[in-house]
Motif scaffolding. Structure first.
Motif, PDB file in Angstrom:
ATOM      1  N   SER A 235      20.645  53.052  41.200  1.00  9.75           N
ATOM      2  CA  SER A 235      20.307  51.918  40.341  1.00  9.75           C
ATOM      3  C   SER A 235      19.518  50.861  41.107  1.00  9.75           C
ATOM      4  O   SER A 235      18.559  50.289  40.587  1.00  9.75           O
TER       5      SER A 235
ATOM      6  N   HIS B 291      34.932  41.618  51.525  1.00 15.04           N
ATOM      7  CA  HIS B 291      36.146  41.103  50.885  1.00 15.04           C
ATOM      8  C   HIS B 291      36.901  42.138  50.086  1.00 15.04           C
ATOM      9  O   HIS B 291      37.999  41.866  49.625  1.00 15.04           O
ATOM     10  N   LEU B 292      36.350  43.323  49.881  1.00 16.55           N
ATOM     11  CA  LEU B 292      36.960  44.342  49.025  1.00 16.55           C
ATOM     12  C   LEU B 292      37.311  43.749  47.671  1.00 16.55           C
ATOM     13  O   LEU B 292      38.313  43.090  47.534  1.00 16.55           O
TER      14      LEU B 292
ATOM     15  N   ARG C 292      31.537  46.545  34.457  1.00 19.45           N
ATOM     16  CA  ARG C 292      31.562  45.560  35.535  1.00 19.45           C
ATOM     17  C   ARG C 292      30.536  44.468  35.279  1.00 19.45           C
ATOM     18  O   ARG C 292      30.741  43.310  35.634  1.00 19.45           O
TER      19      ARG C 292
ATOM     20  N   GLU D  10      21.959  51.493  34.923  1.00 23.28           N
ATOM     21  CA  GLU D  10      23.322  51.662  35.419  1.00 23.28           C
ATOM     22  C   GLU D  10      23.946  52.940  34.869  1.00 23.28           C
ATOM     23  O   GLU D  10      24.598  53.699  35.586  1.00 23.28           O
TER      24      GLU D  10
ATOM     25  N   PRO E 293      27.151  37.789  38.398  1.00 26.68           N
ATOM     26  CA  PRO E 293      26.662  37.562  39.767  1.00 26.68           C
ATOM     27  C   PRO E 293      25.390  36.746  39.788  1.00 26.68           C
ATOM     28  O   PRO E 293      24.330  37.232  40.097  1.00 26.68           O
TER      29      PRO E 293
ATOM     30  N   LYS F 108      18.597  47.088  32.399  1.00 24.93           N
ATOM     31  CA  LYS F 108      19.635  47.114  33.423  1.00 24.93           C
ATOM     32  C   LYS F 108      20.759  48.065  33.030  1.00 24.93           C
ATOM     33  O   LYS F 108      21.224  48.869  33.838  1.00 24.93           O
TER      34      LYS F 108
ATOM     35  N   ARG G  74      28.037  30.542  41.066  1.00 20.41           N
ATOM     36  CA  ARG G  74      28.891  30.704  42.223  1.00 20.41           C
ATOM     37  C   ARG G  74      29.033  29.430  43.032  1.00 20.41           C
ATOM     38  O   ARG G  74      29.885  29.364  43.896  1.00 20.41           O
ATOM     39  N   THR G  75      28.211  28.435  42.725  1.00 16.56           N
ATOM     40  CA  THR G  75      28.213  27.270  43.591  1.00 16.56           C
ATOM     41  C   THR G  75      29.549  26.557  43.561  1.00 16.56           C
ATOM     42  O   THR G  75      30.053  26.130  44.590  1.00 16.56           O
TER      43      THR G  75
ATOM     44  N   HIS H 161      29.205  41.405  50.082  1.00 20.32           N
ATOM     45  CA  HIS H 161      30.417  40.641  49.758  1.00 20.32           C
ATOM     46  C   HIS H 161      31.559  41.583  49.423  1.00 20.32           C
ATOM     47  O   HIS H 161      32.686  41.410  49.887  1.00 20.32           O
TER      48      HIS H 161
ATOM     49  N   PRO I 263      33.922  32.143  46.958  1.00 19.74           N
ATOM     50  CA  PRO I 263      34.255  33.539  46.759  1.00 19.74           C
ATOM     51  C   PRO I 263      35.752  33.770  46.891  1.00 19.74           C
ATOM     52  O   PRO I 263      36.428  33.013  47.624  1.00 19.74           O
ATOM     53  N   PRO I 264      36.265  34.752  46.190  1.00 18.67           N
ATOM     54  CA  PRO I 264      37.715  34.977  46.241  1.00 18.67           C
ATOM     55  C   PRO I 264      38.174  35.282  47.648  1.00 18.67           C
ATOM     56  O   PRO I 264      37.431  35.861  48.433  1.00 18.67           O
TER      57      PRO I 264
ATOM     58  N   LEU J 270      31.702  52.457  33.572  1.00 16.63           N
ATOM     59  CA  LEU J 270      32.386  51.500  34.454  1.00 16.63           C
ATOM     60  C   LEU J 270      31.391  50.497  35.030  1.00 16.63           C
ATOM     61  O   LEU J 270      31.668  49.286  35.086  1.00 16.63           O
ATOM     62  N   ASN J 271      30.222  50.995  35.436  1.00 13.93           N
ATOM     63  CA  ASN J 271      29.180  50.093  35.952  1.00 13.93           C
ATOM     64  C   ASN J 271      28.808  49.041  34.913  1.00 13.93           C
ATOM     65  O   ASN J 271      28.700  47.850  35.222  1.00 13.93           O
TER      66      ASN J 271
ATOM     67  N   GLN K 299      43.124  48.430  41.003  1.00 13.35           N
ATOM     68  CA  GLN K 299      44.465  47.856  41.012  1.00 13.35           C
ATOM     69  C   GLN K 299      45.065  47.881  39.616  1.00 13.35           C
ATOM     70  O   GLN K 299      44.340  47.789  38.625  1.00 13.35           O
TER      71      GLN K 299
ATOM     72  N   PRO L 148      23.815  33.089  41.289  1.00 12.59           N
ATOM     73  CA  PRO L 148      24.143  32.051  42.266  1.00 12.59           C
ATOM     74  C   PRO L 148      24.501  30.727  41.605  1.00 12.59           C
ATOM     75  O   PRO L 148      25.301  29.968  42.124  1.00 12.59           O
TER      76      PRO L 148
ATOM     77  N   HIS M 239      41.410  50.859  55.842  1.00 17.82           N
ATOM     78  CA  HIS M 239      41.790  50.116  54.650  1.00 17.82           C
ATOM     79  C   HIS M 239      40.632  49.995  53.658  1.00 17.82           C
ATOM     80  O   HIS M 239      40.833  49.708  52.486  1.00 17.82           O
TER      81      HIS M 239
ATOM     82  N   ILE N 289      25.648  40.874  47.186  1.00 21.80           N
ATOM     83  CA  ILE N 289      26.870  41.156  46.423  1.00 21.80           C
ATOM     84  C   ILE N 289      27.569  42.383  46.986  1.00 21.80           C
ATOM     85  O   ILE N 289      28.800  42.403  47.139  1.00 21.80           O
TER      86      ILE N 289
ATOM     87  N   GLU O 126      26.412  31.527  49.800  1.00 23.09           N
ATOM     88  CA  GLU O 126      27.084  31.351  48.512  1.00 23.09           C
ATOM     89  C   GLU O 126      27.595  32.668  47.962  1.00 23.09           C
ATOM     90  O   GLU O 126      28.626  32.704  47.294  1.00 23.09           O
TER      91      GLU O 126
ATOM     92  N   ALA P 285      40.000  36.999  50.825  1.00 21.31           N
ATOM     93  CA  ALA P 285      40.034  38.415  51.157  1.00 21.31           C
ATOM     94  C   ALA P 285      41.320  39.028  50.614  1.00 21.31           C
ATOM     95  O   ALA P 285      42.421  38.632  50.998  1.00 21.31           O
ATOM     96  N   GLY P 286      41.198  39.933  49.712  1.00 23.07           N
ATOM     97  CA  GLY P 286      42.366  40.609  49.181  1.00 23.07           C
ATOM     98  C   GLY P 286      42.266  42.080  49.492  1.00 23.07           C
ATOM     99  O   GLY P 286      41.361  42.503  50.173  1.00 23.07           O
ATOM    100  N   HIS P 287      43.198  42.834  49.016  1.00 20.96           N
ATOM    101  CA  HIS P 287      43.037  44.273  49.205  1.00 20.96           C
ATOM    102  C   HIS P 287      43.677  45.014  48.064  1.00 20.96           C
ATOM    103  O   HIS P 287      44.368  44.451  47.251  1.00 20.96           O
TER     104      HIS P 287
END
Lengths: 249, 119
Positions: A172, A247-248, B95, B52, B104, B48, B109-110, A243, B114-115, B91-92, A148, B106, A140, A240, A76, B117-119
């Protein structure tokens, strides 16, 4: 307790050499607990899966539940590729889980309460994550550090920040596990010392001593929760990160 | 017009109760103790966030100090890296709470694969 009347909460984390000759080579109670954790894991899975029953017994059900729980978490979180990383995550999860849980028992030692151990585990995770990222995307992978939709002018500033953010995971991830485990055991020790000190203070101290004992009882339950939760958090964060590497973003 | 809207509202209401009865929609949960249970405690979130924030700074300090040691340029790399580390810490945290991205967990996420594959 080093001296009466003083709370010595940290000496419980000292390492003692064990088993004579082996101890001279650095075999401590922490190492012993790691061996025990690994042996228990193997026993749970090996003995648990031996019957291979269609309707599982208790041990087999426990082994199957752990397996399926971790497997689902991998798939998942990481996606289809998660199956490749399942053995790694499963090993990590069970090792930390047993390490945390063993620490709850008296006279036992939670090896995850040492940052050296958690840092080493985290470094393994980070190195593997980076290798996976590089192996999947070749050069890459470096685009992972380029956010982005920002002006090119800002990139010299933002790329170092992204790299630092990536590297800060090492700290962390390791500190989270280590601090949670250590804090729990320090609290247990402090309240345990209260029980002894107040209990020895005469009739007037009996009630607060009982109170401290009650708190310690609750804390033990809380410790078990933290032990399981932190093992889960470590495993899911590993997923994570994997992942992200696959997947970047 | 007005009657039309009233009909529509009544229809929506009947549709909602029917769907609930058939178990198609989850019952509206009262946002009481349940919501508090599902979200982590304030202490856990605080811990947390602090980890971070501090961890990025620690890494930045270590790198800055190490580069200074390497090139003998004390304290310039350290000075440069500390603000970067602070920014990375923020930034952490960003995020962690960024809108749009599901946390994040689970449970979230069910239903979202997941997105791609991008770049």
């Amino acid at each position: 307790m080093a001296a009466p009347g003083k709370i010595d909460a940290l000496s419980q984390f000292q390492l003692h050499p064990m088993l004579g000759e082996l101890g001279q080579m650095g075999f401590s109670q922490s190492t012993l607990m790691m061996v025990v954790a690994a042996a228990l894991t193997l026993m749970l899975l090996g003995l648990g899966m031996r019957p291979r029953a269609m309707v599982p017994g208790r041990l087999q059900a426990a082994a199957e539940m752990l397996y399926e729980f971790t497997y689902n978490m991998c798939v998942e979180t990481i996606g289809h590729e998660g199956r490749r990383f399942f053995p790694f995550v499963f090993t990590l999860f069970l090792f930390i889980l047993f390490g945390n849980l063993l620490g709850v028992f008296p006279y036992f030692f939670a090896f995850t309460s040492h940052i050296a151990v958690t840092l080493a585990l985290t470094l393994v995770v980070m190195v593997i994550t980076t290798i996976v990222g590089v192996a999947t995307h070749k050069l890459h992978f470096l685009s992972y550090f380029v956010p982005q939709g920002v002006p090119k002018l800002l990139l010299p500033l933002l790329v170092p920040i992204e790299i630092l953010s990536y590297l800060s995971r090492i700290i962390s991830l390791s500190v989270r596990l280590f601090a949670n485990m250590m804090a729990g055991h320090v609290m247990l020790e402090v309240f345990g010392a209260f029980v002894i000190m107040l209990g020895g203070a005469g009739l007037l101290g009996l009630l607060p001593a009982g109170l401290a004992l009650g708190i310690n009882t609750i804390l033990i339950g809380f410790e078990i929760l933290v032990a399981v939760l932190q093992a889960y958090v470590f495993a899911i964060l590993t997923c994570i990160y994997l992942h992200d590497a696959v997947h970047l973003h | 017009m007005n009657k039309n809207q009233g009909d529509r509202a009544a229809f929506e209401e009947r549709l909602r109760t029917a769907r609930q009865r058939q178990g198609l929609d989850p019952r509206p949960q009262p946002p009481g103790p349940d919501a508090a249970d599902s979200s982590p405690s304030a202490l856990a979130v605080g811990f947390k966030v602090s980890v971070e924030l501090v961890s990025a700074l620690v890494v930045a300090c270590a790198i800055g100090w190490g580069l200074d040691r390497l090139f003998g340029t004390r304290p310039w790399f350290l000075i440069g890296f500390v603000p970067l580390g602070g920014a990375a810490g923020v930034l952490n945290v960003w995020r962690m709470f960024a809108p749009g991205k599901p946390a994040p967990r689970p449970a979230d996420r069910t239903d979202h694969p997941p997105p791609p594959a991008g770049h």
